[in-house]
Design a protein around this motif. Sequence first.
Motif, mmCIF file in Angstrom:
data_model
loop_
_atom_site.group_PDB
_atom_site.id
_atom_site.type_symbol
_atom_site.label_atom_id
_atom_site.label_comp_id
_atom_site.label_asym_id
_atom_site.label_seq_id
_atom_site.Cartn_x
_atom_site.Cartn_y
_atom_site.Cartn_z
ATOM 1 N N ALA A 112 0.853 -1.319 0.219
ATOM 2 C CA ALA A 112 -0.213 -0.074 0.108
ATOM 3 C C ALA A 112 0.824 1.218 -0.107
ATOM 4 N N ASP A 113 1.991 1.140 0.398
ATOM 5 C CA ASP A 113 3.079 2.463 0.573
ATOM 6 C C ASP A 113 4.085 2.367 -0.924
ATOM 7 N N GLY A 114 3.605 1.563 -1.613
ATOM 8 C CA GLY A 114 4.586 1.637 -2.856
ATOM 9 C C GLY A 114 5.714 0.893 -2.799
ATOM 10 N N LYS A 115 6.136 0.174 -1.837
ATOM 11 C CA LYS A 115 7.204 -0.779 -1.832
ATOM 12 C C LYS A 115 6.945 -2.188 -2.551
ATOM 13 N N VAL A 116 8.229 -2.701 -3.307
ATOM 14 C CA VAL A 116 8.198 -3.628 -4.069
ATOM 15 C C VAL A 116 8.782 -4.962 -3.350
ATOM 16 N N LEU A 117 8.060 -6.086 -3.576
ATOM 17 C CA LEU A 117 8.605 -7.345 -2.980
ATOM 18 C C LEU A 117 9.730 -7.936 -3.908
ATOM 19 N N LEU A 118 10.916 -8.064 -3.092
ATOM 20 C CA LEU A 118 12.180 -9.075 -3.839
ATOM 21 C C LEU A 118 12.343 -10.010 -2.809
ATOM 22 N N GLY A 119 13.246 -10.853 -3.534
ATOM 23 C CA GLY A 119 13.774 -12.103 -2.686
ATOM 24 C C GLY A 119 15.047 -12.088 -2.636
ATOM 25 N N LEU A 120 15.924 -12.590 -1.607
ATOM 26 C CA LEU A 120 17.313 -12.599 -1.574
ATOM 27 C C LEU A 120 17.751 -14.143 -1.974
ATOM 28 N N ARG A 121 18.510 -14.234 -3.019
ATOM 29 C CA ARG A 121 18.619 -15.485 -3.633
ATOM 30 C C ARG A 121 19.513 -16.397 -2.811
ATOM 31 N N HIS A 122 19.789 -17.382 -2.798
ATOM 32 C CA HIS A 122 20.780 -18.349 -1.911
ATOM 33 C C HIS A 122 22.140 -18.051 -2.425
ATOM 34 N N PRO A 123 23.022 -17.876 -1.641
ATOM 35 C CA PRO A 123 24.529 -17.664 -2.082
ATOM 36 C C PRO A 123 24.918 -18.750 -3.011
ATOM 37 N N ASP A 124 24.353 -20.130 -2.941
ATOM 38 C CA ASP A 124 24.701 -20.985 -3.832
ATOM 39 C C ASP A 124 23.747 -21.195 -5.106
ATOM 40 N N SER A 125 23.095 -20.351 -5.274
ATOM 41 C CA SER A 125 22.203 -20.382 -6.365
ATOM 42 C C SER A 125 22.998 -20.161 -7.727
ATOM 43 N N ALA A 126 22.367 -21.151 -8.854
ATOM 44 C CA ALA A 126 23.214 -21.276 -10.076
ATOM 45 C C ALA A 126 23.018 -19.796 -10.627
#
Length: 327
Positions: free
Chosen positions: A197-211
């Motif tokens: 509602a306050d305009g923020k965007v959802l992001l995810g932190l990818r695992h350090p070992d992600s390809a």
Amino acid sequence: MTEETTPTDAALPHQVPRANASTLIYNEDGEYLLHLRDDIPGIWEPGSWSLLGGGREPGDRSLEETARRELCEEAGLVLPDLTPFTVEEARGRDGGTLPIQIFTGRWAGDPATLNLTEGVMLHWFRPEVVPRLRMASSTRDLIRRHAQLRHRESLGTVAEETAGHSSPVGHAPLSPPPGGSGTVLNGIGVHLYLESADGKVLLGLRHPDSAYAGSMWHFLAGHCEQESALTCLAREAHEEAGLRIEPGDVELVHVVHLVDTPGGRPRMQMVFRARRWSGLPEVREPDKCTGWRWWPPDGLPTQTVPYTRAAIEGIRAGRRYTEMGWS
């Protein structure tokens, strides 16, 4: 459906969610290794054919480690490579649901040589036999989906070899031959754009070992299987973060046509905005994402995937299309 309005960090990286892990094992002959469970009252699916797997324990650092431990404990089986495939939900004896991370792995051995410590036996089955076996419908569907995917991949490989390419799809430079002739298949990705509602965007932190993009912030995203883009988006939202969205509640807001490296496979990255959704973001695939967070669009973290940042900037500017990596 209700619109989510409360920014929240969900499932911090050090938290261990309650989950199971199972492995779908197949061989080059197109057969699947299934485990006949003991016919004992009180256990899950007694007397049925299932996958090897079990619950995550406190000492397991990841669900892949859970899968590997269960393979070793139940059958003395060690596989060199496990690949995340999907997340299923099983209903327990208490009536609740439990997410199960499904991995895939190749093996070419004789199950009779394995030291089975649980269940009755292990046996190879071809996909066409599976519908005649006693098993959970979700397991039967998993095998069907994976068999269809392998069939499509084999057709793609044959098509490339016919066109003069000797390497499987995705493992060789896919630039057109000199002179501009030839067809290059583009990968299709779907991405979920959520605003609080306050305009923020959802992001995810990818695992350090992600390809891909380890330790970087990225949209909730996935690649289309044998399904439409909107169906893929809804599936990925539920599998990755426990969110439920309806295809009718989303709209296409941006497309990034991307080449990561010279001669690499081009990808068409489609970004969809969900107007409504239900649920709070939670970490359901900790091997891929270690946490979700709402970020202000003008204050994105430094470690944001470049095309994610470009898409957000394009959406804010009212642009529908971005090209990146093309010379």
